[in-house]
Scaffold this active site. Structure first.
Site, PDB file in Angstrom:
ATOM      1  N   HIS A  95     -22.016  16.611  -1.643  1.00  0.00           N
ATOM      2  CA  HIS A  95     -22.949  16.392  -2.760  1.00  0.00           C
ATOM      3  C   HIS A  95     -22.294  16.003  -4.083  1.00  0.00           C
ATOM      4  O   HIS A  95     -22.775  15.101  -4.772  1.00  0.00           O
ATOM      5  CB  HIS A  95     -23.729  17.682  -3.043  1.00  0.00           C
ATOM      6  CG  HIS A  95     -24.879  17.955  -2.119  1.00  0.00           C
ATOM      7  ND1 HIS A  95     -26.094  17.330  -2.249  1.00  0.00           N
ATOM      8  CD2 HIS A  95     -25.007  18.800  -1.069  1.00  0.00           C
ATOM      9  CE1 HIS A  95     -26.926  17.785  -1.312  1.00  0.00           C
ATOM     10  NE2 HIS A  95     -26.289  18.674  -0.583  1.00  0.00           N
ATOM     11  N   GLU A 150     -30.079  14.204   0.582  1.00  0.00           N
ATOM     12  CA  GLU A 150     -29.450  14.620   1.841  1.00  0.00           C
ATOM     13  C   GLU A 150     -29.151  13.464   2.802  1.00  0.00           C
ATOM     14  O   GLU A 150     -28.104  13.452   3.439  1.00  0.00           O
ATOM     15  CB  GLU A 150     -30.325  15.658   2.562  1.00  0.00           C
ATOM     16  CG  GLU A 150     -30.450  16.996   1.841  1.00  0.00           C
ATOM     17  CD  GLU A 150     -29.169  17.822   1.834  1.00  0.00           C
ATOM     18  OE1 GLU A 150     -28.253  17.547   2.628  1.00  0.00           O
ATOM     19  OE2 GLU A 150     -29.084  18.746   0.999  1.00  0.00           O
ATOM     20  N   SER A 182     -21.183  14.329   4.952  1.00  0.00           N
ATOM     21  CA  SER A 182     -20.429  15.465   5.492  1.00  0.00           C
ATOM     22  C   SER A 182     -20.530  15.618   7.005  1.00  0.00           C
ATOM     23  O   SER A 182     -19.862  16.474   7.576  1.00  0.00           O
ATOM     24  CB  SER A 182     -20.864  16.769   4.799  1.00  0.00           C
ATOM     25  OG  SER A 182     -22.207  17.080   5.121  1.00  0.00           O
ATOM     26  N   HIS A 190     -19.937  20.935   2.815  1.00  0.00           N
ATOM     27  CA  HIS A 190     -21.190  20.183   2.633  1.00  0.00           C
ATOM     28  C   HIS A 190     -21.502  20.046   1.140  1.00  0.00           C
ATOM     29  O   HIS A 190     -21.828  18.961   0.662  1.00  0.00           O
ATOM     30  CB  HIS A 190     -22.346  20.886   3.353  1.00  0.00           C
ATOM     31  CG  HIS A 190     -23.671  20.253   3.075  1.00  0.00           C
ATOM     32  ND1 HIS A 190     -24.135  19.155   3.769  1.00  0.00           N
ATOM     33  CD2 HIS A 190     -24.607  20.527   2.147  1.00  0.00           C
ATOM     34  CE1 HIS A 190     -25.306  18.793   3.273  1.00  0.00           C
ATOM     35  NE2 HIS A 190     -25.616  19.602   2.282  1.00  0.00           N
TER      36      HIS A 190
HETATM   37 FE   FE2 Z   1     -27.287  19.549   1.057  1.00  0.00          FE
END
Ligand code: FE2
Length: 255
Positions: free
Chosen positions: A137, A178, A197, A132
């Site tokens: 990111h 996010e 993700s 993730h």
């Molecule tokens: Fe995150």
């Protein structure tokens, strides 16, 4: 857009209140099974992302040297990021208290977990893992405007003390970093790490399973969300300048 890094300052000094949470990544401790799981995760996401991720994400993942066949070495990732935007992917022990998290973002240090999910939880982990954090990111941190935005976000939050203001800023993070979307090349593309993700979340959004609204700071600051459910409403920007401007505007609205 200057990058201020004081030469000679140690990582712990730059991390400030987050210093107790810094760890080293022991890359040699990853097993062939770990690398195989990573390869499966990346291999599962890339066909969809090549078509539906924004171009800044795809370029960023090349620029930071992400590989499909092995877990990332965070030192090598940071060495590629630093000359571009001054960001680094900094290993931490796990979830950080809010003040430590914001202090790291304000110092262009992205708190990065080093553990990898098991084969039994390929789709979802309640706590972030290296897939993730790095696959989801870090590629965006290679983009100069997104890089500015994320540091600005950390700086604004680090100064806030009111719980409601912090909750509002949590919503800005959720609907950009996010779960953010961007209109690009005639379509809606994903850039938020939760979508990058997660195959399930991303597929649902691409299939039209959620309402896509145009990004609006005031609306986002008031939009509640449920971390445990698929998202019914998401926000699309026209460019990353929009969220950088929003983070600056938030500073004048809150606190
Ligand atoms: Fe995150």
């Amino acid at each position: 857009m200057g990058i201020a890094i004081t030469v000679g300052e140690s990582r712990a000094e730059r991390a400030g209140v987050a210093a107790p949470f810094l760890i080293e990544q022991d890359w040699s401790a990853y097993t062939p099974e770990h690398h195989a799981t990573w390869a499966e995760l990346v291999g599962r996401r890339m066909p969809q992302l090549r078509e539906h991720a924004c171009r800044e994400y795809l370029e960023g993942s090349e620029q930071i040297g992400l590989r499909e066949d092995s877990l990332p070495d965070l030192g090598a990732v940071s060495a590629r990021l630093a000359p571009r935007t001054g960001w680094e992917s900094t290993p931490v022990s796990g979830f950080l208290p809010a003040d430590a998290f914001f202090a790291m973002l304000a110092a262009r240090m992205f708190p990065t977990t080093t553990w990898l999910r098991s084969r039994e939880s390929m789709e979802y982990t309640p706590e972030p893992d290296i897939f993730h954090d790095v696959f989801g990111h870090v590629p965006m941190h290679a983009h100069p405007v997104f890089a500015e935005f994320l540091q600005q976000y950390g700086k604004v939050c680090a100064k806030l003390t009111d719980a409601e203001d912090l909750e509002r800023m949590g919503r800005l993070f959720w609907f950009t970093v996010e779960f953010g979307l961007i209109r690009q090349d005639g379509g809606v593309k994903v850039y938020g790490s939760g979508l990058i993700s997660s195959h399930g979340e991303c597929s649902k959004v691409l299939a039209g399973g959620c309402e896509v609204r145009s990004f609006d700071l005031d609306a986002v600051l008031e939009q509640r969300f449920d971390t445990g459910a698929m998202q019914p409403v998401l926000y699309a920007v026209e460019s990353f300048e929009e969220i950088y401007e929003a983070a600056k505007l938030a500073e004048s609205r809150l606190g």
